[in-house]
Design an enzyme around this catalytic site. Structure first.
Site, mmCIF file in Angstrom:
data_model
loop_
_atom_site.group_PDB
_atom_site.id
_atom_site.type_symbol
_atom_site.label_atom_id
_atom_site.label_comp_id
_atom_site.label_asym_id
_atom_site.label_seq_id
_atom_site.Cartn_x
_atom_site.Cartn_y
_atom_site.Cartn_z
ATOM 1 N N ASP A 1 0.852 -1.169 0.000
ATOM 2 C CA ASP A 1 0.000 0.000 0.000
ATOM 3 C C ASP A 1 0.901 1.236 0.000
ATOM 4 O O ASP A 1 1.950 1.238 0.643
ATOM 5 C CB ASP A 1 -0.868 -0.098 1.275
ATOM 6 C CG ASP A 1 -1.820 1.048 1.433
ATOM 7 O OD1 ASP A 1 -3.024 0.787 1.390
ATOM 8 O OD2 ASP A 1 -1.359 2.192 1.618
ATOM 9 N N ILE A 2 0.507 2.272 -0.736
ATOM 10 C CA ILE A 2 1.325 3.485 -0.793
ATOM 11 C C ILE A 2 1.076 4.297 0.494
ATOM 12 O O ILE A 2 -0.084 4.554 0.845
ATOM 13 C CB ILE A 2 0.966 4.335 -2.026
ATOM 14 C CG1 ILE A 2 1.127 3.486 -3.296
ATOM 15 C CG2 ILE A 2 1.817 5.595 -2.093
ATOM 16 C CD1 ILE A 2 0.681 4.171 -4.559
ATOM 17 N N ASN B 1 -3.008 12.996 -3.185
ATOM 18 C CA ASN B 1 -4.231 13.434 -3.867
ATOM 19 C C ASN B 1 -4.680 14.822 -3.405
ATOM 20 O O ASN B 1 -5.038 15.667 -4.221
ATOM 21 C CB ASN B 1 -5.363 12.435 -3.617
ATOM 22 C CG ASN B 1 -5.302 11.261 -4.574
ATOM 23 O OD1 ASN B 1 -4.819 11.409 -5.710
ATOM 24 N ND2 ASN B 1 -5.769 10.106 -4.148
ATOM 25 N N ASP C 1 -3.095 9.673 -9.858
ATOM 26 C CA ASP C 1 -3.169 8.629 -10.896
ATOM 27 C C ASP C 1 -1.784 8.322 -11.470
ATOM 28 O O ASP C 1 -1.428 7.166 -11.695
ATOM 29 C CB ASP C 1 -4.094 9.082 -12.031
ATOM 30 C CG ASP C 1 -5.565 8.967 -11.633
ATOM 31 O OD1 ASP C 1 -5.836 8.420 -10.538
ATOM 32 O OD2 ASP C 1 -6.427 9.421 -12.410
ATOM 33 N N GLU D 1 -5.261 2.363 -3.454
ATOM 34 C CA GLU D 1 -3.799 2.380 -3.571
ATOM 35 C C GLU D 1 -3.193 1.113 -2.987
ATOM 36 O O GLU D 1 -2.049 1.083 -2.597
ATOM 37 C CB GLU D 1 -3.224 3.632 -2.905
ATOM 38 C CG GLU D 1 -3.316 3.675 -1.382
ATOM 39 C CD GLU D 1 -4.626 4.251 -0.842
ATOM 40 O OE1 GLU D 1 -5.637 4.222 -1.564
ATOM 41 O OE2 GLU D 1 -4.618 4.727 0.310
#
Lengths: 216, 298
Positions: free
Chosen positions: B174-175, B182, B191, B217
């Site tokens: 996971d980021i 965002n 994106d 994500e």
């Protein structure tokens, strides 16, 4: 001459001659498969009988003992003077053996992860050759030509379904030509059923008479 | 008398004799192969197509001469029989025209045995099939596998693992602080980061591994035939690769990190979703411990 009006049943004597024709035909098919295309297959002495569609499944269950309820099949119809529906039955989960016999694992085709295309297409090719060889030799011996429909293959489908799809009327009596086959040095065997349609019986009778005439 | 029909057909038609000499090469074949019938007729086919002199093609032809049966050369198995170019609109996607071919007997006459080969162009069907399949199994943004495809592969690989007792591992990743990317730079930037993130992970994996976008994500790597120590090494490598990479969007350059959870199957696991759940737990522990870390769960 109207063939339709002739006697349309096959008697014991007809079946006996047919047995002889099949012995020769399948023997030649096996020999030519080995000689010309390096497929070494043993075909058992064919079993000839007049049966109904429902009896096919009974025969299969007894012949294919030890197999799963699921089978892999190749079905191909051929028509002409002799109109038949041929089905080749393999036990389920024999795809890898079939692929190895045909050498298609060396084609290096990128197959998509979610498709069973390689197994299916390979089964088609093997079935097409085996059915073509057997049917071709029968036609040759009886001096006729047959046309083949494209073959259809299904991997691991219920046996009942495979039989259901054969192009035979429920009530019709059919001529069943049955042979067990196995591949030399391979752990693979199966069953070939060629179901002759009733509409061909009159022609078969005639062809058998002609066939015998050459020995008289 | 059939000459016109043969040339009018929108199908390739080739007639060969037993010596593999071309007896007929119809207009369709002329048009698509750029070989004139007057040049090839009467000559050996292999002079023009040496690659066809292979075991499979020879076997198919022999089978037809020997048994008078039909042999089908399916696109699915062989892609093509004659290596000829596709029509102009498909030259980008395909080197050769995709074909379904059939080889069949011709009733012999005047001591000459012949077979025919029919060639059907199925390039457009194959193209649309490929497109449809891709749309079905891939995530539109990142072009890696989607969740649906992952579920089917997980199931299949887990069954294989059960059958052969070979280990398989999954890594959930996971980021870190993706919401902030965002919020700060906008979703378009987000994106772009998702795209470059998946490309970096993908480059680190083997061909046999599967990388899928699990949702938002969150990503999942499925590593078949991979014991725990190797899976941990892969996860550590992924963490470093992400930490060291730069992500660009317009004139913005940013750095991200990721948290990873690793789980390897053992005999106590009943199904693939257990593995995912456990790897996911590891991922959340990594988050709790300050992110940019790898945690193994069992």
């Amino acid at each position: 001459m109207d063939i339709q009006e002739k006697d349309q049943t096959l008697g014991a004597e007809d079946l006996e001659i047919l047995q002889e024709v099949m012995n020769i035909a399948f023997g030649r098919a096996a020999a030519d498969l080995a000689k010309f295309i390096n497929i070494f297959v043993k075909l058992s002495v064919p079993h000839i009988s007049l049966i109904s569609k429902s009896e096919i499944s009974e025969t299969l269950r007894s012949e294919l003992e030890g197999m799963d309820q699921n089978v892999s099949v190749v079905r191909q119809d051929f028509w002409g003077d002799l109109t038949c529906s041929a089905v080749l039955f393999f036990p389920a989960h024999t795809e890898n053996e079939i692929i190895s016999i045909m050498g298609t694992d060396e084609l290096n085709v990128e197959f998509n992860e979610i498709s069973t295309s390689l197994a299916q297409e390979t089964l088609l090719e093997l079935g097409n050759i085996l059915i073509g060889a057997c049917a071709g030799k029968i036609a040759q011996l009886l001096e006729t030509n047959v046309s083949f429909s494209p073959p259809f293959a299904a991997i691991n489908e219920p046996m009942g379904e495979a039989i259901e799809q054969m192009d035979i009327h429920e009530s019709d009596q059919i001529l069943s030509l049955q042979t067990q086959f196995s591949f030399e040095e391979r752990n693979l065997s199966g069953l070939l059923i060629i179901a002759g349609q009733k509409s061909s019986f009159a022609w078969i009778k005639e062809a058998l008479t002609k066939f015998m005439a050459q020995y008289e | 008398m059939y000459e016109e029909v043969v040339n009018f057909l929108n199908v390739g038609l080739v007639i060969l004799d037993e010596q593999m000499n071309v007896r007929k090469w119809n207009k369709w074949m002329e048009r698509h192969s750029n070989i004139k019938s007057s040049d090839i007729e009467g000559k050996n086919l292999f002079l023009f197509f040496p690659m066809l002199d292979n075991e499979h093609f020879n076997r198919s032809i022999k089978s037809v001469f020997t048994f008078s049966n039909m042999v089908f050369y399916s696109q699915k198995l062989h892609r093509y029989c004659f290596p000829i170019p596709p029509v102009a609109s498909f030259r980008q996607q395909f080197e050769f025209m995709q074909q379904n071919c059939a080889i069949g007997p011709i009733t012999p006459e005047e001591n000459s045995n012949c077979v025919f080969i029919s060639i059907q162009d199925v390039t457009n069907i194959v193209y649309y099939e490929d497109q449809l399949r891709d749309m079905n199994i891939k995530d539109a943004l990142t072009n890696i596998y989607n969740r649906r495809f992952l579920d089917s592969i997980l199931d299949r690989e887990f069954k294989r693992h059960m059958r052969y007792k070979h280990p398989m591992s999954v890594i959930m990743l996971d980021i870190d602080h993706f919401k902030e990317v965002n919020d700060q730079y906008g979703h378009q930037c987000g994106d772009e980061v998702l795209k470059s993130f998946s490309a970096i992970i993908h480059a680190q994996l083997r061909d046999v591994d599967f990388l899928a976008r699990y949702g938002g994500e969150e990503f999942c790597c499925l590593l078949p035939e991979t014991p725990p120590e190797s899976a941990l090494l892969v996860a550590k490598r992924l963490r470093v690769a992400i930490e060291e990479s730069n992500h660009k969007w317009q004139d913005i350059e940013l750095k991200i990190t990721s948290s990873l959870g690793v789980c390897t199957s053992t005999s106590k696991h009943q199904n693939a979703s257990e593995l995912i759940e456990l790897a996911d737990k590891g991922l959340y522990q990594a988050k709790k411990q300050g992110r940019n870390a790898v945690i193994v769960t069992q």
